[in-house]
Write a protein that holds these residues in place. Structure first.
Motif, PDB file in Angstrom:
ATOM      1  N   GLN A  15       0.752  -1.291  -0.016  1.00  0.00           N
ATOM      2  CA  GLN A  15       0.063   0.109   0.087  1.00  0.00           C
ATOM      3  C   GLN A  15       0.927   1.135  -0.047  1.00  0.00           C
ATOM      4  O   GLN A  15       2.057   1.068   0.507  1.00  0.00           O
ATOM      5  CB  GLN A  15      -0.798   0.161   1.493  1.00  0.00           C
ATOM      6  N   SER A  16       0.102   2.407  -0.266  1.00  0.00           N
ATOM      7  CA  SER A  16       1.045   3.785  -0.281  1.00  0.00           C
ATOM      8  C   SER A  16       1.794   3.959   0.919  1.00  0.00           C
ATOM      9  O   SER A  16       2.591   4.748   0.771  1.00  0.00           O
ATOM     10  CB  SER A  16      -0.075   4.668  -0.851  1.00  0.00           C
ATOM     11  N   ASP A  17       1.334   3.501   2.067  1.00  0.00           N
ATOM     12  CA  ASP A  17       2.031   3.695   3.523  1.00  0.00           C
ATOM     13  C   ASP A  17       2.936   2.680   3.659  1.00  0.00           C
ATOM     14  O   ASP A  17       3.526   3.021   4.697  1.00  0.00           O
ATOM     15  CB  ASP A  17       0.870   3.543   4.536  1.00  0.00           C
ATOM     16  N   GLY A  18       3.417   1.988   2.814  1.00  0.00           N
ATOM     17  CA  GLY A  18       4.627   0.844   2.816  1.00  0.00           C
ATOM     18  C   GLY A  18       4.184  -0.573   3.361  1.00  0.00           C
ATOM     19  O   GLY A  18       4.862  -1.314   3.552  1.00  0.00           O
ATOM     20  N   ASN A  19       2.812  -0.466   3.661  1.00  0.00           N
ATOM     21  CA  ASN A  19       2.637  -1.742   4.482  1.00  0.00           C
ATOM     22  C   ASN A  19       1.795  -2.614   3.711  1.00  0.00           C
ATOM     23  O   ASN A  19       1.306  -2.287   2.618  1.00  0.00           O
ATOM     24  CB  ASN A  19       1.522  -1.448   5.722  1.00  0.00           C
ATOM     25  N   ILE A  20       1.767  -3.938   3.982  1.00  0.00           N
ATOM     26  CA  ILE A  20       1.014  -4.967   3.326  1.00  0.00           C
ATOM     27  C   ILE A  20      -0.221  -5.245   4.010  1.00  0.00           C
ATOM     28  O   ILE A  20      -0.094  -5.148   5.244  1.00  0.00           O
ATOM     29  CB  ILE A  20       1.792  -6.413   3.190  1.00  0.00           C
ATOM     30  N   SER A  21      -1.263  -5.565   3.503  1.00  0.00           N
ATOM     31  CA  SER A  21      -2.688  -5.765   4.274  1.00  0.00           C
ATOM     32  C   SER A  21      -2.611  -6.517   5.157  1.00  0.00           C
ATOM     33  O   SER A  21      -1.903  -7.679   5.209  1.00  0.00           O
ATOM     34  CB  SER A  21      -3.672  -6.270   3.020  1.00  0.00           C
ATOM     35  N   ASP A  22      -3.201  -6.428   6.425  1.00  0.00           N
ATOM     36  CA  ASP A  22      -3.354  -7.329   7.586  1.00  0.00           C
ATOM     37  C   ASP A  22      -3.875  -8.800   7.166  1.00  0.00           C
ATOM     38  O   ASP A  22      -3.606  -9.780   7.859  1.00  0.00           O
ATOM     39  CB  ASP A  22      -3.935  -6.747   8.800  1.00  0.00           C
ATOM     40  N   GLU A  23      -4.701  -8.573   6.178  1.00  0.00           N
ATOM     41  CA  GLU A  23      -5.312  -9.936   5.656  1.00  0.00           C
ATOM     42  C   GLU A  23      -4.336 -10.689   5.017  1.00  0.00           C
ATOM     43  O   GLU A  23      -4.571 -12.025   4.577  1.00  0.00           O
ATOM     44  CB  GLU A  23      -6.430  -9.596   4.742  1.00  0.00           C
ATOM     45  N   PHE A  24      -3.067 -10.230   4.721  1.00  0.00           N
ATOM     46  CA  PHE A  24      -2.241 -11.198   3.688  1.00  0.00           C
ATOM     47  C   PHE A  24      -1.874 -12.487   4.705  1.00  0.00           C
ATOM     48  O   PHE A  24      -1.714 -13.497   3.954  1.00  0.00           O
ATOM     49  CB  PHE A  24      -0.891 -10.536   3.522  1.00  0.00           C
ATOM     50  N   GLU A 234      -2.702   4.161 -17.467  1.00  0.00           N
ATOM     51  CA  GLU A 234      -3.741   3.499 -18.545  1.00  0.00           C
ATOM     52  C   GLU A 234      -2.867   2.810 -19.502  1.00  0.00           C
ATOM     53  O   GLU A 234      -3.520   1.646 -19.908  1.00  0.00           O
ATOM     54  CB  GLU A 234      -4.487   4.671 -19.088  1.00  0.00           C
ATOM     55  N   GLU A 235      -1.785   3.098 -20.059  1.00  0.00           N
ATOM     56  CA  GLU A 235      -1.221   2.533 -21.181  1.00  0.00           C
ATOM     57  C   GLU A 235      -0.915   0.961 -20.901  1.00  0.00           C
ATOM     58  O   GLU A 235      -1.004  -0.010 -21.453  1.00  0.00           O
ATOM     59  CB  GLU A 235       0.134   3.053 -21.580  1.00  0.00           C
ATOM     60  N   PHE A 236      -0.427   1.053 -19.548  1.00  0.00           N
ATOM     61  CA  PHE A 236       0.160  -0.197 -19.117  1.00  0.00           C
ATOM     62  C   PHE A 236      -1.123  -1.288 -18.798  1.00  0.00           C
ATOM     63  O   PHE A 236      -0.917  -2.659 -19.015  1.00  0.00           O
ATOM     64  CB  PHE A 236       0.680  -0.420 -17.538  1.00  0.00           C
ATOM     65  N   LYS A 237      -2.213  -0.908 -18.419  1.00  0.00           N
ATOM     66  CA  LYS A 237      -3.375  -1.772 -18.302  1.00  0.00           C
ATOM     67  C   LYS A 237      -3.759  -2.473 -19.459  1.00  0.00           C
ATOM     68  O   LYS A 237      -4.358  -3.519 -19.471  1.00  0.00           O
ATOM     69  CB  LYS A 237      -4.831  -0.656 -17.988  1.00  0.00           C
ATOM     70  N   LYS A 238      -3.321  -1.807 -20.741  1.00  0.00           N
ATOM     71  CA  LYS A 238      -3.849  -2.981 -21.900  1.00  0.00           C
ATOM     72  C   LYS A 238      -2.823  -4.037 -21.993  1.00  0.00           C
ATOM     73  O   LYS A 238      -3.323  -4.985 -22.623  1.00  0.00           O
ATOM     74  CB  LYS A 238      -3.378  -1.966 -23.054  1.00  0.00           C
ATOM     75  N   ASP A 239      -1.770  -4.202 -21.237  1.00  0.00           N
ATOM     76  CA  ASP A 239      -0.895  -5.252 -20.915  1.00  0.00           C
ATOM     77  C   ASP A 239      -1.531  -6.597 -20.112  1.00  0.00           C
ATOM     78  O   ASP A 239      -1.149  -7.584 -20.305  1.00  0.00           O
ATOM     79  CB  ASP A 239       0.598  -4.905 -20.511  1.00  0.00           C
ATOM     80  N   ALA A 240      -2.489  -6.075 -19.402  1.00  0.00           N
ATOM     81  CA  ALA A 240      -3.246  -7.280 -18.597  1.00  0.00           C
ATOM     82  C   ALA A 240      -4.433  -7.739 -19.096  1.00  0.00           C
ATOM     83  O   ALA A 240      -5.371  -6.813 -19.818  1.00  0.00           O
ATOM     84  CB  ALA A 240      -3.570  -6.521 -17.325  1.00  0.00           C
ATOM     85  N   ASN A 241      -4.984  -8.767 -18.628  1.00  0.00           N
ATOM     86  CA  ASN A 241      -6.489  -9.376 -19.089  1.00  0.00           C
ATOM     87  C   ASN A 241      -7.350  -8.933 -18.027  1.00  0.00           C
ATOM     88  O   ASN A 241      -8.586  -9.112 -18.379  1.00  0.00           O
ATOM     89  CB  ASN A 241      -6.252 -10.815 -19.138  1.00  0.00           C
ATOM     90  N   PHE A 242      -7.103  -8.633 -16.963  1.00  0.00           N
ATOM     91  CA  PHE A 242      -7.989  -8.098 -15.802  1.00  0.00           C
ATOM     92  C   PHE A 242      -7.443  -6.849 -15.152  1.00  0.00           C
ATOM     93  O   PHE A 242      -6.359  -6.515 -15.215  1.00  0.00           O
ATOM     94  CB  PHE A 242      -8.195  -9.189 -14.699  1.00  0.00           C
ATOM     95  N   ILE A 243      -8.446  -6.170 -14.541  1.00  0.00           N
ATOM     96  CA  ILE A 243      -7.776  -5.161 -13.559  1.00  0.00           C
ATOM     97  C   ILE A 243      -8.541  -5.291 -12.172  1.00  0.00           C
ATOM     98  O   ILE A 243      -9.287  -5.877 -11.948  1.00  0.00           O
ATOM     99  CB  ILE A 243      -8.810  -3.677 -14.097  1.00  0.00           C
ATOM    100  N   ALA A 244      -7.422  -5.150 -11.489  1.00  0.00           N
ATOM    101  CA  ALA A 244      -7.529  -5.321  -9.845  1.00  0.00           C
ATOM    102  C   ALA A 244      -7.621  -3.892  -9.297  1.00  0.00           C
ATOM    103  O   ALA A 244      -7.532  -2.851 -10.014  1.00  0.00           O
ATOM    104  CB  ALA A 244      -6.525  -5.958  -9.235  1.00  0.00           C
ATOM    105  N   LYS A 245      -8.540  -4.006  -8.202  1.00  0.00           N
ATOM    106  CA  LYS A 245      -8.684  -2.688  -7.361  1.00  0.00           C
ATOM    107  C   LYS A 245      -7.184  -2.176  -7.194  1.00  0.00           C
ATOM    108  O   LYS A 245      -6.170  -2.565  -7.173  1.00  0.00           O
ATOM    109  CB  LYS A 245      -9.444  -2.989  -6.024  1.00  0.00           C
ATOM    110  N   SER A 246      -7.181  -0.875  -6.621  1.00  0.00           N
ATOM    111  CA  SER A 246      -5.683  -0.379  -6.407  1.00  0.00           C
ATOM    112  C   SER A 246      -5.052  -0.911  -5.220  1.00  0.00           C
ATOM    113  O   SER A 246      -5.727  -1.730  -4.548  1.00  0.00           O
ATOM    114  CB  SER A 246      -6.099   1.070  -6.108  1.00  0.00           C
ATOM    115  N   ASN A 247      -4.020  -0.500  -5.114  1.00  0.00           N
ATOM    116  CA  ASN A 247      -3.141  -1.236  -4.070  1.00  0.00           C
ATOM    117  C   ASN A 247      -3.633  -0.841  -2.631  1.00  0.00           C
ATOM    118  O   ASN A 247      -3.630  -1.456  -1.774  1.00  0.00           O
ATOM    119  CB  ASN A 247      -1.523  -0.964  -4.142  1.00  0.00           C
TER     120      ASN A 247
END
Length: 266
Positions: A15-24, A234-247
């Motif tokens: 995440q933007s604050d440098g942490n990984i979700s507690d759910e991980f 946006e240009e990078f998103k063309k390289d993927a088959n799916f879009i995930a929610k933001s970090n």
């Protein structure tokens, strides 16, 4: 059936604050129970990645330094360094550039020739083992990657200088807001992921991959279930088959939970 999940770190799992979700932790344990391999693929140094995943490091694989090193259970599966002449040329070319700093990422540690606080603060996000030296040309180590730091115009530095001057003899990719990476032209995150797939006899159709920037594109091409983060260009998103929610919305975790039934152990 998904058998392997590979994810970039910064801007993706982190995440933007440098942490990984507690759910991980819960998600990782359930993936492990199901026999699904998990891979952290990053421009970060291997030692930093191990530190990031300290509790799980022995049960996952690492693609470090943008694909130039692959590690599993503290065993090196693969590495590809820059040759000495390439390293020396880049050091010479940028030594008089204003506000440009180099980090030479070697097998043993990373090396830099400045102790400026703003640079050290950035370095410590991505490197655990590093050394400040007087002369980068005197380093005795295998250099996997050269990370180039510029605080204001990394895209311009890439377009105007690094890609034209070094793009034919090495791989050059923008890897973050302040960083671009130079590494061996015969490797990338995709080649590294393919090596892991071959080791564990896992197919592209059984692989998920997540990324947020153009250095992740080769990795996404090796996965049928390829995801670009909502926060990606946006240009990078063309390289993927799916879009995930933001970090910052735990996009990687949410996509994994949606794709794989983690409500019960296998």
């Amino acid at each position: 059936m998904i058998k392997l999940i590979a994810t970039d770190m910064d801007g993706t799992l982190v995440q933007s604050d440098g942490n990984i979700s507690d759910e991980f932790s819960d998600v990782f344990n359930k993936l492990r129970e199901k026999g699904i391999k998990f891979v952290a693929a990053s421009g970060r140094q291997y030692y930093k990645l191990r530190e990031n995943f300290n509790d799980y490091a022995d049960d996952m694989a690492f693609i470090a330094d943008n694909g130039t090193m692959v590690m599993y259970k503290e065993e090196e599966l693969y590495s590809k360094e820059l040759n000495y002449l390439q390293v020396k040329e880049i050091i010479k070319k940028v030594e008089n550039m204003k506000d440009v700093h180099l980090v030479l990422s070697g097998k043993r540690k990373a090396y830099l020739d400045t102790d400026k606080k703003e640079i050290i603060d950035e370095i410590e996000k991505y490197y655990k083992e590093y050394e400040i030296v007087d002369d980068l040309e005197t380093i005795d180590d295998e250099i996997l990657k050269i990370a180039v730091y510029h605080p204001e115009n990394i895209e311009g530095l890439y377009n105007e200088y690094f890609s034209p001057h070094f793009g034919n003899e090495a791989k050059v990719s923008v890897s973050g807001e302040f960083w671009l990476d130079v590494y061996n032209k015969d490797t990338d995150k995709g080649i590294a992921l393919k090596m892991i797939q071959e080791k564990f006899n896992i197919k592209k159709e059984e692989t998920m991959a997540f990324g947020d920037y153009f250095n992740d594109t080769p990795m996404l091409k090796e996965a049928k279930y390829s995801y670009a983060m909502e926060n990606a260009p946006e240009e990078f998103k063309k390289d993927a088959n799916f879009i995930a929610k933001s970090n910052d919305e735990n996009g990687v975790i949410e996509a994994i939970k949606e794709k794989i039934n983690l409500s019960k152990s296998s």
